[in-house]
Structure formats: C-alpha cells, structure tokens
Design an enzyme around this catalytic site. Structure first.
Site, PDB file in Angstrom:
ATOM      1  N   GLU A   1       0.847  -1.191   0.000  1.00  0.00           N
ATOM      2  CA  GLU A   1       0.000   0.000   0.000  1.00  0.00           C
ATOM      3  C   GLU A   1       0.881   1.240   0.000  1.00  0.00           C
ATOM      4  OE1 GLU A   1      -3.411  -2.008   2.890  1.00  0.00           O
ATOM      5  OE2 GLU A   1      -1.996  -0.529   3.681  1.00  0.00           O
TER       6      GLU A   1
ATOM      7  N   LYS B   1       2.367   4.536   1.320  1.00  0.00           N
ATOM      8  CA  LYS B   1       2.566   5.077   2.672  1.00  0.00           C
ATOM      9  C   LYS B   1       2.539   6.596   2.581  1.00  0.00           C
ATOM     10  CE  LYS B   1       5.283   4.741   6.865  1.00  0.00           C
ATOM     11  NZ  LYS B   1       4.867   6.109   7.278  1.00  0.00           N
TER      12      LYS B   1
ATOM     13  N   ARG C   1      -2.403   9.746  11.209  1.00  0.00           N
ATOM     14  CA  ARG C   1      -3.096   8.461  11.389  1.00  0.00           C
ATOM     15  C   ARG C   1      -4.432   8.732  12.082  1.00  0.00           C
ATOM     16  NH1 ARG C   1      -0.655   3.268  12.325  1.00  0.00           N
ATOM     17  NH2 ARG C   1      -2.292   1.681  12.191  1.00  0.00           N
TER      18      ARG C   1
ATOM     19  N   ARG D   1      -3.928   8.711  16.675  1.00  0.00           N
ATOM     20  CA  ARG D   1      -3.254   7.503  17.130  1.00  0.00           C
ATOM     21  C   ARG D   1      -3.109   7.465  18.645  1.00  0.00           C
ATOM     22  NH1 ARG D   1       1.623   7.223  13.668  1.00  0.00           N
ATOM     23  NH2 ARG D   1       2.094   5.377  14.886  1.00  0.00           N
TER      24      ARG D   1
ATOM     25  N   PHE E   1      -7.148   2.073   4.982  1.00  0.00           N
ATOM     26  CA  PHE E   1      -6.411   0.871   4.585  1.00  0.00           C
ATOM     27  C   PHE E   1      -6.775  -0.356   5.403  1.00  0.00           C
ATOM     28  CE2 PHE E   1      -3.544   3.572   7.189  1.00  0.00           C
ATOM     29  CZ  PHE E   1      -3.439   2.782   8.327  1.00  0.00           C
TER      30      PHE E   1
ATOM     31  N   ARG F   1       3.945  -3.468  17.430  1.00  0.00           N
ATOM     32  CA  ARG F   1       4.773  -3.242  16.254  1.00  0.00           C
ATOM     33  C   ARG F   1       5.095  -4.617  15.673  1.00  0.00           C
ATOM     34  NH1 ARG F   1       7.037   1.342  14.707  1.00  0.00           N
ATOM     35  NH2 ARG F   1       6.794   2.301  16.757  1.00  0.00           N
TER      36      ARG F   1
ATOM     37  N   LYS G   1       7.343  -1.132   6.859  1.00  0.00           N
ATOM     38  CA  LYS G   1       7.340   0.131   6.111  1.00  0.00           C
ATOM     39  C   LYS G   1       8.620   0.233   5.280  1.00  0.00           C
ATOM     40  CE  LYS G   1       8.697   2.440  10.408  1.00  0.00           C
ATOM     41  NZ  LYS G   1       8.299   3.430  11.421  1.00  0.00           N
TER      42      LYS G   1
END
Length: 339
Positions: A38, A40, A45, A60, A129, A201, A207
């Site tokens: 996707e 970035k 966020r 976030r 997303f 994470r 990423k």
C-alpha cells in the site's frame, strides 16, 4: 490478545504499528514471498468510528479530533454500513494535487482552530487501509485478506489507500516508484494472513521509505546518558551556506552510532574542541558524516529554517574533506523537490 476482548464502536483502540524493511525485495522475503503493498502517506493516522449517524475520529493517541475535520465526518456518514471502525490516514494536498508535509497537515489538528478558514486553506482527505469492525462484528482478528474484503464493501474506492497484491519484486518496485512520484513516503508491506495486532509493532507490517542522504559537518556533540555516559553522542549537524560563509545547523541525531563509532568520535571530537558548556562540546567543523533522513521540514527552531526528519548516521566520511561536504544549496534543492 484480541481474542480476550471485543471491539466497541466509539471506543478507540491503539493502532497497529510497523517494523522497517530496506526495500521491496526484503519485504517479500520477510513476508513469505507474497504481500499486500500500500502507499505510505505522510499524514495523520486516524481511526474512524461510525454508529448510525454518529461519527467520531480519533488520533493515534486516542484524542477525539472529530470537530477539526468535518469534511471527513460528512464523507463517512454517507458510507452504507451502519456500524464501522476504520484505520486510515488523513492528509492535506496542494492546489496542484501534491501532498503537503506532515507538519502542514497537522495544522488541521491544532489547539486553536478556525475550522472554516482551514477547510478552505487546507482541505483534507482520508484514505482508509483497514477495517476492524463491520455491522456489529469485529473483524480485527481475521487475516488481512478478509479485512480487505470488509474494507472494500464498506469504503468507496476513492477513499481507499492504493493497493497491490503481488509476489513480483518488479511489480512492487514499480508500485513503490509510483508512490514516490506522487509525493508520498513509500510503501507499507503487509502479510496476507496476519490479524490486526492493536498497539503492537508486528513483523507482519513493514514500512519501506525513501531515505535521502547528505554529507554534513559535525558542529558539536552532547554527552550521552546510560550506557553512553562518558561518550559524546548526540551530534549537531550543519551545512555551509556559501552566501554567508557560515555553517547552518540542521538538526541533531544520536541514531545509527555503534559502540566503535562512539568511541572513535568522542576522541576525534575532543581533539577538535573549541568550547563547551555543561552538556555540549563545540568543535572545529572538520569532520564529515553521511546522514540518512526521511525528509526536510520547515523549522523556526534553526536559523536556516529547515530541519532534518528522522536523521540517522550512516558512516563518517574520513575520505572526504569538509570543502566537499554538501552545502545549503543542496539542502534547499531537496526541500524544494518535496514541495
């Protein structure tokens, strides 16, 4: 962990986070040979909750910013689903359609807001997303592919993050180049079978970001803490402004330094000391260091008006004299290219 609780609409949860991959090839290898890629975007966020006509938008850190972005509220209210939780990115664009910097987008979420004025000046869009909850049922624990199906049913294409599913490094690289050409940071790569790990994470999200590099000059360094006590650690980085003949500071970093580099730079910097205060040793501008960074941002904190973002030491350029280091002309060209 998600099996121990049910998601509740209008009650935000911590977003899933990502680890880093160097490039699309590494991402494919780590994710089993095939992945969802996707774009970035370097926006804010957001987690969007909808219950009938009630829409709430959270950051976030779970702050309610609904009032700041009424155009997103209006758009989500028109989605067909009565109950939704979506994960996405909010970002502003220039009149030419290029994404603004993160710093500019965050003006839409400032403490003192003239919302109507900012709507006209900085219209904001949402790109989603992930779908975590749809019509009375949590789907966060389901594989990414299934959540993608829920996302496609819930969100119109114009508000979905551009996406590619592939096992081809060539296709993924072309998709990456398209993201960069459109002014975005890079890509996210996601495992097809991974659940949504709230607050974690996870290794199933990676990423992939473009990194600029500059050869900059060390102007000073701060004494370290913890295991770096007694070592000069946090580097002050600058570039020469040819117009004034002075070095312009662009930021600081202590990232990327190995123990061996810390040992070497402490001795090398102390040998070039010209002044000090309680925390900082100032040095003659004689050492060149290669710095990787994600982008440049406008900053009133530094005299040149620019600051490095996410800077990291790659290596010392002992082979390069200071006269061959990058100047502020190079720095400004990179910044102008981002706009």
């Amino acid at each position: 962990g998600l099996a121990r609780f049910d998601l509740q609409v209008l009650s935000p949860i911590a977003p899933m986070l990502a680890q880093t991959a160097a490039d699309v090839q590494e991402a494919l290898e780590q994710l089993g040979g095939q992945a969802i890629f996707e774009w970035k975007m370097d926006g804010a966020r957001i987690q969007v909750h909808k219950s009938q006509d009630t829409v709430r938008i959270y950051t976030r850190s779970a702050n309610d910013v609904t009032a700041a972005v009424p155009e997103i509220v209006i758009a989500v209210r028109e989605f067909p689903a009565a109950e939704l939780i979506l994960d996405g990115e909010a970002i502003t664009f220039t009149p030419a359609g290029r994404p603004h910097s993160f710093q500019t987008t965050m003006r839409r979420f400032g403490r003192k807001l003239d919302v109507a004025k900012l709507q006209a000046e900085l219209p904001i869009r949402a790109y989603f997303f992930d779908c975590l909850y749809l019509e009375g049922e949590s789907v966060a624990h389901r594989p990414t592919q299934e959540r993608t199906g829920a996302l496609y049913r819930a969100v119109p294409e114009v508000m979905r993050m551009p996406r590619l599913v592939t096992s081809s490094p060539e296709e993924a690289q072309a998709f990456y180049e398209d993201a960069l050409k459109s002014g975005h940071e890079g890509l996210m790569a996601k495992a097809l079978d991974a659940p949504y790990e709230a607050g974690n994470r996870g290794a199933s999200w990676l990423k992939i970001k473009r990194a600029h590099t500059l050869d900059l000059v060390v102007l000073a360094a701060e004494w370290g803490h913890g295991r770096r006590t007694g070592k000069l650690s946090n580097l002050h980085l600058g570039a020469l402004d040819p117009q004034t003949g002075e070095y312009v500071m662009l930021g600081k970093t202590f990232k990327g330094l190995t123990d061996a580099m810390l040992e070497w730079q402490t001795q090398a910097l102390l040998a070039r000391e010209v002044d000090r205060d309680r925390m900082t040793v100032y040095v003659r501008p004689e050492l060149v260091v290669e710095i990787a960074f994600s982008d440049l941002q406008a900053s009133p904190r530094y005299p040149g008006g620019l600051a490095l973002r996410l800077a990291r030491v790659k290596r010392y350029r002992e082979d390069k004299p200071v006269r061959e280091a990058d100047t502020m002309e190079s720095v400004r060209k990179i910044y102008d290219a981002q706009q």
